[in-house]
Design a protein around this motif. Sequence first.
Motif, PDB file in Angstrom:
ATOM      1  N   ASN A 183      35.083   4.761   4.107  1.00 33.73           N
ATOM      2  CA  ASN A 183      34.218   4.480   5.261  1.00 33.73           C
ATOM      3  C   ASN A 183      33.031   5.439   5.287  1.00 33.73           C
ATOM      4  OD1 ASN A 183      35.326   2.217   6.691  1.00 33.73           O
ATOM      5  ND2 ASN A 183      37.080   3.473   7.287  1.00 33.73           N
ATOM      6  N   GLU A 184      33.323   6.693   4.993  1.00 26.77           N
ATOM      7  CA  GLU A 184      32.245   7.705   4.939  1.00 26.77           C
ATOM      8  C   GLU A 184      31.251   7.378   3.831  1.00 26.77           C
ATOM      9  OE1 GLU A 184      34.127  11.481   4.428  1.00 26.77           O
ATOM     10  OE2 GLU A 184      35.273  11.331   6.305  1.00 26.77           O
ATOM     11  N   ALA A 185      31.756   6.756   2.741  1.00 27.36           N
ATOM     12  CA  ALA A 185      30.899   6.437   1.585  1.00 27.36           C
ATOM     13  C   ALA A 185      30.073   5.175   1.790  1.00 27.36           C
ATOM     14  CB  ALA A 185      31.756   6.295   0.335  1.00 27.36           C
ATOM     15  N   GLY A 186      30.278   4.504   2.948  1.00 28.79           N
ATOM     16  CA  GLY A 186      29.435   3.359   3.269  1.00 28.79           C
ATOM     17  C   GLY A 186      30.105   2.003   3.268  1.00 28.79           C
ATOM     18  N   ALA A 187      31.434   1.974   3.203  1.00 24.33           N
ATOM     19  CA  ALA A 187      32.120   0.680   3.282  1.00 24.33           C
ATOM     20  C   ALA A 187      31.834   0.022   4.626  1.00 24.33           C
ATOM     21  CB  ALA A 187      33.623   0.869   3.102  1.00 24.33           C
ATOM     22  N   LYS A 188      31.633  -1.292   4.619  1.00 26.48           N
ATOM     23  CA  LYS A 188      31.443  -2.013   5.889  1.00 26.48           C
ATOM     24  C   LYS A 188      32.720  -1.950   6.721  1.00 26.48           C
ATOM     25  CE  LYS A 188      27.937  -5.241   4.229  1.00 26.48           C
ATOM     26  NZ  LYS A 188      27.640  -6.649   3.860  1.00 26.48           N
ATOM     27  N   ARG A 189      33.855  -2.200   6.044  1.00 24.80           N
ATOM     28  CA  ARG A 189      35.163  -2.109   6.693  1.00 24.80           C
ATOM     29  C   ARG A 189      36.209  -1.816   5.626  1.00 24.80           C
ATOM     30  NH1 ARG A 189      36.622  -7.463   9.680  1.00 24.80           N
ATOM     31  NH2 ARG A 189      38.305  -6.229  10.586  1.00 24.80           N
ATOM     32  N   VAL A 190      37.280  -1.164   6.047  1.00 20.80           N
ATOM     33  CA  VAL A 190      38.466  -1.020   5.196  1.00 20.80           C
ATOM     34  C   VAL A 190      39.639  -1.545   6.015  1.00 20.80           C
ATOM     35  CG1 VAL A 190      39.922   0.526   3.848  1.00 20.80           C
ATOM     36  CG2 VAL A 190      37.472   1.009   4.054  1.00 20.80           C
ATOM     37  N   ILE A 191      40.236  -2.626   5.556  1.00 19.97           N
ATOM     38  CA  ILE A 191      41.241  -3.345   6.347  1.00 19.97           C
ATOM     39  C   ILE A 191      42.629  -3.144   5.751  1.00 19.97           C
ATOM     40  CG2 ILE A 191      41.928  -5.599   7.249  1.00 19.97           C
ATOM     41  CD1 ILE A 191      38.976  -6.489   6.675  1.00 19.97           C
ATOM     42  N   PRO A 192      43.551  -2.505   6.484  1.00 22.56           N
ATOM     43  CA  PRO A 192      44.932  -2.376   5.991  1.00 22.56           C
ATOM     44  C   PRO A 192      45.554  -3.765   5.825  1.00 22.56           C
ATOM     45  CG  PRO A 192      44.554  -0.979   7.929  1.00 22.56           C
ATOM     46  CD  PRO A 192      43.378  -1.898   7.820  1.00 22.56           C
ATOM     47  N   LEU A 193      46.298  -3.955   4.737  1.00 22.02           N
ATOM     48  CA  LEU A 193      46.933  -5.248   4.488  1.00 22.02           C
ATOM     49  C   LEU A 193      48.403  -5.206   4.892  1.00 22.02           C
ATOM     50  CD1 LEU A 193      45.428  -6.237   1.010  1.00 22.02           C
ATOM     51  CD2 LEU A 193      44.559  -6.742   3.296  1.00 22.02           C
ATOM     52  N   ASN A 194      48.896  -6.327   5.372  1.00 27.16           N
ATOM     53  CA  ASN A 194      50.289  -6.422   5.798  1.00 27.16           C
ATOM     54  C   ASN A 194      51.169  -6.740   4.587  1.00 27.16           C
ATOM     55  OD1 ASN A 194      52.620  -6.626   7.314  1.00 27.16           O
ATOM     56  ND2 ASN A 194      52.207  -8.724   7.966  1.00 27.16           N
TER      57      ASN A 194
END
Length: 313
Positions: A183-194
């Motif tokens: 996220n700090e590196a510029g990802a739009k979102r990081v979504i945990p997967l189920n």
Amino acid sequence: MKRTAFVFPGQGSQEVGMGKEMYEAYPSVKRLFDEADKALGFSLTTLMFEGPAEELTKTENAQPALLLNSVAINQVLKEQGVTPSMTAGHSLGEYSALVASGSLDPLEAVKLVHLRGKLMEEAYPTGKGTMAAVLGLNQENIEDVIKDFDGELAVDLANINCPGQIVISGTKQGVEEASDKLNEAGAKRVIPLNVSGPFHSRLMKPASADFSDHLSKTEVRDAEVPVYANVTASPVIEAETIEKLLVEQLYSPVRFQQILEAFVEEDVDAIIEVGHGKVLSGLVRKVKRRMKTFNVQNPETLQDFIQWYKEDS
């Protein structure tokens, strides 16, 4: 004759009720489902049609269910005179592709992926590993962030799906810390997967050894149609190479974007998603927006595709 590439969905596409319309419409589908139930020693068909969803979602059930559904649809397509020029599958879907290409027997494949699911569940303690989808960063950016994540913080690339959508996999703590850095590196979102484990990461290597032993007892034939392997994104036909890559696939990233790019280079007329859901069709459009795609998952969508396939051919 039109050139088509068949792609087969992987885990996550399962849904209670999938396959029921095809089962009721085509005797060959019913026959294959019934034979699979006997081969497994329990009614996978009932689980697919009636649930409960929590039971169907378990890796050891979802994998044979998705494969059975896909190969049954492929069987109907074959009966209708449709043969792909090349095949591929996403993770588990690679086994459906191998059945479609003549490398694996359908019932042997159902039993094999049921076992594969069990081994994947047992390979790493439940709740200790996980995966997350990273949106908006390219592969090089992500690799640069996770390159030093090791040991109790182990994190690897798991799925390279399409531009701007890459999945990471590893220990729960590692993926959580890596997510913050991404996220700090510029990802739009990081979504945990189920998901129940760190699939397609180095943490799956214990499962690969056991799986290799079981795979060696399964008849794997040379493919009649090239299968683009997850591990290399290259076409493979030789049985020995197929076996080797299936073992490596457990702990290696799925290079699905590269596979789709290769299909585009092969100048196919359409890419057909054979099985439940439209996840892969969506990935195709992100790789090549104008590529013609079909999703074949019930009698209606099958007839739509057949109509197109037989036009001017």
